[in-house]
Design a protein around this motif. Sequence first.
Motif, short mmCIF file in Angstrom:
data_model
loop_
_atom_site.label_atom_id
_atom_site.label_comp_id
_atom_site.label_asym_id
_atom_site.label_seq_id
_atom_site.Cartn_x
_atom_site.Cartn_y
_atom_site.Cartn_z
N ASP A 168 -10.72 59.70 -23.53
CA ASP A 168 -9.87 59.26 -24.64
C ASP A 168 -8.94 60.43 -24.99
N ILE A 169 -7.84 60.54 -24.22
CA ILE A 169 -6.99 61.74 -24.28
C ILE A 169 -6.45 61.96 -25.68
N GLU A 170 -5.96 60.89 -26.32
CA GLU A 170 -5.37 61.05 -27.66
C GLU A 170 -6.38 61.62 -28.66
N ARG A 171 -7.59 61.08 -28.60
CA ARG A 171 -8.61 61.53 -29.55
C ARG A 171 -8.97 63.01 -29.30
N PHE A 194 0.00 57.37 -12.19
CA PHE A 194 -0.65 56.42 -13.09
C PHE A 194 -0.88 56.93 -14.51
N CYS A 195 -0.95 58.23 -14.70
CA CYS A 195 -1.13 58.75 -16.07
C CYS A 195 -0.47 60.12 -16.18
N ARG A 196 0.29 60.31 -17.24
CA ARG A 196 0.88 61.62 -17.52
C ARG A 196 0.31 62.09 -18.86
N PRO A 197 -0.77 62.88 -18.80
CA PRO A 197 -1.52 63.23 -20.02
C PRO A 197 -0.67 63.87 -21.12
N TRP A 200 0.26 61.73 -23.94
CA TRP A 200 -0.80 61.39 -24.89
C TRP A 200 -1.26 62.61 -25.68
N GLY A 201 -0.54 63.72 -25.56
CA GLY A 201 -0.86 64.87 -26.40
C GLY A 201 -1.56 66.02 -25.70
#
Length: 431
Positions: A168-171, A194-197, A200-201
């Motif tokens: 849960d990257i944002e959390r 697929f995901c660029r962290p 998301w912070g």
Amino acid sequence: MSEKDLEQTIDTRCVQAGYTPGDGEPRQIPIVQSTTFKYDTSEHMGQLFDLEASGYFYTRLQNPTNDAVAAKICALEGGAAGMLTSSGQAANFFALFNICEAGSHIVASSAIYGGTYNLIAHTMAKMGVESTFVSPTATAEELEAAFRPNTRAVFGETIANPALDVLDIERFAQAAHAHGVPLIVDNTFATPVFCRPFEWGADIVTHSTTKYMDGHGAGVGGAIVDSGNFDWMAHAEKFPGLTTPDESYHGIVYAEKFGQAGAFITKATSQLMRDLGSIQSPQNAFYLNLGLESLHVRMPQHFKNGLAVAEFLEKSDKVVSVRFPHLEGDPYYELAQKYLPEGGSGVVSFELAGGRAAAEKFMAALRLAAIETHVADARTCCLHPASSTHRQMTDEELAAAGISPAMVRFSCGLEGTEDLIADIEQALAAI
Ligand SMILES: *Cc1c(COP(=O)(O)O)cnc(C)c1O
């Protein structure tokens, strides 16, 4: 990275970012197979040693081939600066040790690669760096309880290898920032396709480029990318290595001289790479770039095969359970929809009915899938942890580590979906 790179699609960045040849120059990134670089005067070279001028002097610190490939990975992640390392292990160690020292503390997700767990829990512990492990889905309160005044970094993996839990990257980013420390995310399994962290912070991203980025099982390597978003000076007392003079570089203060965007990677290069080595060979960087050129084409096929295999296994009465984050009903389905809306890795794990013996029979019967410790290769590979990587453990010890003796990890390659399913079907029939 240029502004142009950021405007482009991830597809175009995979193919073209990082290297733009001039008139009459090689179309492909040249392999600069040279340990050292020649200068006309000692004064010019002295400026490089003082970090007053940029340029190359010794490949342990920087090499043009590596820099071009690092710039591509940086563009893919949407970062401010990047560097290559000799392996994913070196990337995670450098990313952490760049801001931790004896007396520091790390909060890490418990769902991480075994090698990274050993690095943090054992090797860095011997260096005086303490750690606390938390669930990748820890609540805000559970996360809060893990922090200490000496916490310097939070660490997790987008999709954990091999647990396949989704962070849960944002959390985690919110918790890290509330305590004035950065979030470091190992994005190996998701890849920036697929995901660029950073979106998301997350503040720093690491990679084992050995996996999907290379994608052909050709070269071990790693990468670190800094978003440039973390304000070291605002938390100067926590990060003296970045915010106070470096006596080994004539009193340079990295965060002042190189700014928020350049401080982290410059320090990791000019201190850690200088003192610890772990540079990627330019030849391997060249192979890595060949892999990156097709990353955006390969990842959807890995994912498509993974999903098809997971759905097939789920229907078999010889399979007790299947883990694949994009499978409806998977404990991480919601998080996968949020952070990985277009797909994830091609790795599936499952547990066979009939225990260890069934898993051994299944493995022996596979024809297309090869038995390997590797994952994320163009060719499908498969591992039975209980008889290989974890074979020294008893069934009781395996249970304590969360691994069933009948668990199989299946890394879907780029082969035709029907062929993979046919191979699994006949191997299941052999049990
Ligand atoms: C493989 C792996 C590593 C370690 O990388 P090497 O290149 O083998 O040193 C780190 N993190 C993850 C998620 C991995 O899968």
